[in-house]
Motif scaffolding. Structure first.
Motif, short mmCIF file in Angstrom:
data_model
loop_
_atom_site.label_atom_id
_atom_site.label_comp_id
_atom_site.label_asym_id
_atom_site.label_seq_id
_atom_site.Cartn_x
_atom_site.Cartn_y
_atom_site.Cartn_z
N THR A 39 0.81 -1.22 0.00
CA THR A 39 0.00 0.00 0.00
C THR A 39 0.85 1.27 0.00
O THR A 39 0.45 2.29 -0.57
CB THR A 39 -0.93 0.02 1.23
N GLU A 40 2.01 1.22 0.64
CA GLU A 40 2.86 2.42 0.69
C GLU A 40 3.29 2.83 -0.72
O GLU A 40 3.29 4.02 -1.07
CB GLU A 40 4.08 2.19 1.57
N GLU A 41 3.63 1.85 -1.54
CA GLU A 41 4.05 2.16 -2.92
C GLU A 41 2.88 2.68 -3.74
O GLU A 41 3.05 3.60 -4.56
CB GLU A 41 4.63 0.91 -3.57
N ILE A 43 0.41 4.46 -2.64
CA ILE A 43 0.21 5.84 -2.21
C ILE A 43 1.28 6.75 -2.81
O ILE A 43 0.98 7.87 -3.26
CB ILE A 43 0.21 5.90 -0.66
N LYS A 44 2.53 6.27 -2.86
CA LYS A 44 3.60 7.07 -3.46
C LYS A 44 3.32 7.34 -4.93
O LYS A 44 3.56 8.44 -5.44
CB LYS A 44 4.94 6.34 -3.32
N SER A 144 -4.85 6.79 2.24
CA SER A 144 -4.01 6.43 3.37
C SER A 144 -4.05 4.93 3.57
O SER A 144 -4.91 4.23 3.01
CB SER A 144 -4.50 7.15 4.65
N ASP A 145 -3.09 4.42 4.34
CA ASP A 145 -3.19 3.04 4.81
C ASP A 145 -3.22 3.06 6.33
O ASP A 145 -3.15 4.13 6.95
CB ASP A 145 -2.06 2.16 4.25
N ARG A 147 -1.09 2.31 8.43
CA ARG A 147 0.18 2.68 9.06
C ARG A 147 0.44 4.18 9.00
O ARG A 147 1.47 4.65 9.45
CB ARG A 147 1.34 1.92 8.42
N ASN A 149 0.71 6.07 6.19
CA ASN A 149 1.22 6.59 4.92
C ASN A 149 0.05 7.22 4.18
O ASN A 149 -1.00 6.59 4.05
CB ASN A 149 1.81 5.45 4.08
N ASN A 171 3.89 12.28 2.71
CA ASN A 171 4.38 12.44 4.09
C ASN A 171 5.66 13.27 4.14
O ASN A 171 6.47 13.21 3.26
CB ASN A 171 4.71 11.08 4.70
#
Length: 363
Positions: A39-41, A43-44, A144-145, A147, A149, A171
């Protein structure tokens, strides 16, 4: 949060006849990215203005029309709910843009809720109040996730120019100098840039140390100069040691006729500039007047640097800002190609999407 990029687009109206197909294609792309990279990727990638434009073009949009933002993200929101994806998607256009209210309806930990509210309000204030370019915020979106991010995507509209501007956040910091994007420039008072750091401190000095009546006196005097001479910029703007901008100020950079003076009647010390943005009734007009006043009193520099500049996703063949990262381009293209093949859409739409992907790779 850190400002990642900005994009200027044309204002578009009307329905999207292929909405069903684009939604299914975006569903496949999102699922592949989450499965492959997390999920972080995801969002990026949505926080990257040019990657987002490339995605929207694959989904069938023209590269410079406003619907590529609102429709692409509307589809993502629906997909996240239908497929119970491990991401939090909030916001939208008009009444749907109230993220601080919508987040209360979600089953999210209180700490993350508080962060979402803080990021939502502050990013909207920065883009609407500190980037003074004649455009008004009408679309506000968050991904968002669990965590924490997250990315914010804001879109502003100018009815007069029939254009919109899109701002991407990721972020890190509220005020940062690494603003990138692309589009034509406009006359902008940029109170969020690194060059404006001293100015922001001086605005706080005025708010905390000057009597309300004295601040009003300063602003009214500046307004009289503005009305008498058609401009106040010749008193407060320098570039390369030469006074510039003798022409009349654009309407959106003038000190307004009506100012909500009660916003200055603060019974506590404002410790930082972010707190100032949360004062009820303190809008862009009053903030602009305070910036001009700080320039007159303290001599702090104003930044007229429009954050809209050109950005590159993969570099260029001449090495500016860096050489093309061919391996990265091919890797991303392969991921998107697989996602297109997996999409549950008709073959004609798949073929059009693959042709569009090949065109983007060949650019």
């Amino acid at each position: 949060m850190k400002k990642v990029g900005d994009v200027e687009l044309r204002l578009a109206k009307g329905p999207v006849p292929h909405y069903k197909e684009l939604k299914e294609l975006e569903r496949s792309i999102v699922k592949v990215i989450i499965e492959e990279f997390g999920t972080e990727e995801l969002i990026k990638r949505y926080s990257n203005p040019l990657w987002f434009n490339s995605l929207a073009c694959l989904l069938g949009f023209e590269w410079n029309y406003s619907g590529m933002t609102t429709v692409t993200l509307k589809a993502l929101k629906e997909i996240s709910i239908e497929d119970n994806l491990p991401i939090i998607v909030l916001g939208g256009k008009g009444k749907d843009s109230k993220i601080t209210e919508e987040v209360e309806t979600k089953d999210i930990k209180d700490k993350l809720k508080d962060k979402i509210k803080d990021v939502s309000i502050t990013s909207a204030k920065v883009d609407n109040y500190l980037i003074q370019d004649g455009y008004n915020l009408y679309f506000h979106f968050l991904i968002s996730d669990d965590r924490g991010n997250m990315t914010i995507i804001n879109q502003k509209m100018s009815i007069k120019e029939q254009k919109v501007r899109r701002f991407h956040w990721i972020n890190i910091n509220y005020f940062d100098d690494s603003q990138i994007g692309f589009g034509s420039n406009t006359k902008t008072l940029n109170l969020s840039s690194k060059e404006s750091e001293e100015l922001r401190k001086n605005i706080l000095e005025i708010i905390n140390n000057e009597r309300t009546e004295k601040i009003k006196e300063y602003i009214i005097r500046l307004k009289s100069y503005q009305n008498k001479n058609n401009t106040i910029l010749k008193y407060i703007s320098k570039e390369n040691n030469d006074y510039i901008f003798y022409q009349e100020l654009p309407y959106y950079l003038k000190i307004p006729d009506k100012i909500y003076w009660k916003a200055l009647e603060i019974n506590r010390t404002v410790e930082n500039f972010k707190d100032l943005l949360f004062i009820k009734g303190l809008g862009p007009g009053l903030l602009r007047a305070l910036a001009y006043t700080a320039k007159i009193i303290y001599g702090s520099e104003l930044s007229w640097r429009d954050p809209i500049i050109y950005t590159f996703a993969h570099g260029t063949k001449v090495g500016k800002p860096y050489y093309v990262k061919r391996a990265l381009m091919l890797e991303e293209a392969e991921l998107l190609r697989n996602a297109i093949e997996e999409a549950k859409v008709n073959n004609n739409f798949k073929l059009r999407s693959l042709r569009k992907l090949n065109e983007l790779i060949d650019i």
